[in-house]
Write a protein that holds these residues in place. Sequence first.
Motif, short mmCIF file in Angstrom:
data_model
loop_
_atom_site.label_atom_id
_atom_site.label_comp_id
_atom_site.label_asym_id
_atom_site.label_seq_id
_atom_site.Cartn_x
_atom_site.Cartn_y
_atom_site.Cartn_z
N GLY A 37 46.57 10.89 26.36
CA GLY A 37 46.97 10.23 25.12
C GLY A 37 46.71 8.73 25.14
N MET A 38 47.47 8.00 24.37
CA MET A 38 47.28 6.55 24.26
C MET A 38 47.57 5.87 25.59
N ASP A 39 46.72 4.93 25.96
CA ASP A 39 46.94 4.14 27.17
C ASP A 39 47.99 3.08 26.86
N ALA B 189 38.09 0.95 24.48
CA ALA B 189 36.75 1.37 24.88
C ALA B 189 36.53 2.85 24.59
N VAL B 190 37.53 3.67 24.84
CA VAL B 190 37.41 5.10 24.55
C VAL B 190 37.30 5.33 23.05
N ALA B 191 38.13 4.64 22.28
CA ALA B 191 38.10 4.82 20.82
C ALA B 191 36.72 4.49 20.26
N HIS B 192 36.18 3.36 20.67
CA HIS B 192 34.87 2.97 20.16
C HIS B 192 33.76 3.85 20.74
N GLY B 193 33.96 4.33 21.96
CA GLY B 193 32.98 5.23 22.56
C GLY B 193 32.91 6.56 21.83
N ILE B 194 34.06 7.11 21.46
CA ILE B 194 34.07 8.37 20.72
C ILE B 194 33.47 8.17 19.33
N ALA C 53 42.91 6.84 34.77
CA ALA C 53 44.00 6.73 33.80
C ALA C 53 44.25 8.06 33.10
N ARG C 54 43.85 9.16 33.76
CA ARG C 54 43.98 10.50 33.18
C ARG C 54 43.35 10.56 31.78
N ASN C 55 42.25 9.84 31.64
CA ASN C 55 41.48 9.83 30.39
C ASN C 55 42.30 9.36 29.19
N ALA C 56 43.24 8.46 29.44
CA ALA C 56 44.02 7.89 28.35
C ALA C 56 43.12 7.06 27.44
#
Length: 257
Positions: free
Chosen positions: A66-68, A33-38, A26-29
Amino acid sequence: MSTPNTAVRTEAVGSALVITINRPQARNAVDAAVAHGIAAALDELDGNAELSAGVLTGTAGTFSAGMDLKAAARGEAPAVPGRGFAGIAEAETGKPLIAAVEGYALGGGFELALACDLVVAAAGARFALPEVKRGLIAGGGGVIRLPKRIPHHLAMELLLTGRTIDAERAGELGLVNRVVGDGEALPAALELAAEVAANAPLALAAVKEVVRLADGAPDAEAFAAQHARSRALRESADFAEGVRAFAEKRAPQWRGR
């Protein structure tokens, strides 16, 4: 030791914590999961006394698109309460953060870089805040931070046109500390992190805190905050060690107290 291969990976490299967004499909969108991971990675960074700085990057040659939007359409929130977009946009981190940007840093991806203290970009990196093209604004910190980082009219040009700029132009504008060859952003960011880590951790945290407190505050309030932090630093064991190390012509041994 690395965490499991999830949406966000962390790995200690020397005294730096490398935080890698790991959604190449997803081009690192940024999704939930990303938000909580960061957010969890930032807690890991601030909670480990052996770590001095964080390096935020993306896998597979892309920083973040950016945002998914697909995840958002499913009702996922790409934010963490109290910490904002991607778990970082509104977070108050205690240790320096460096963005290592390869490829695209678009929309929220650009805002991730703006949330960091330093930015290293590969020559092929591209930056944009294209939200106005979709009927939105750069609400993950873009419209707030960009006009504080570069002259007003130049910031407004990027915000109102949604134009994409390359790493060279980002460097000219002062948005990037270093422009390096493609594939070299992470090694260069780690070099910068090592240079930062050579300094006293209490002083590094105080720099970040005073800069944050002084943002928009009257000079009197800003200087009062600075005086308080400086007084505490002068009473610290690290200050005494710094003075001794200077007199003895050796590298200081910081203890963070």
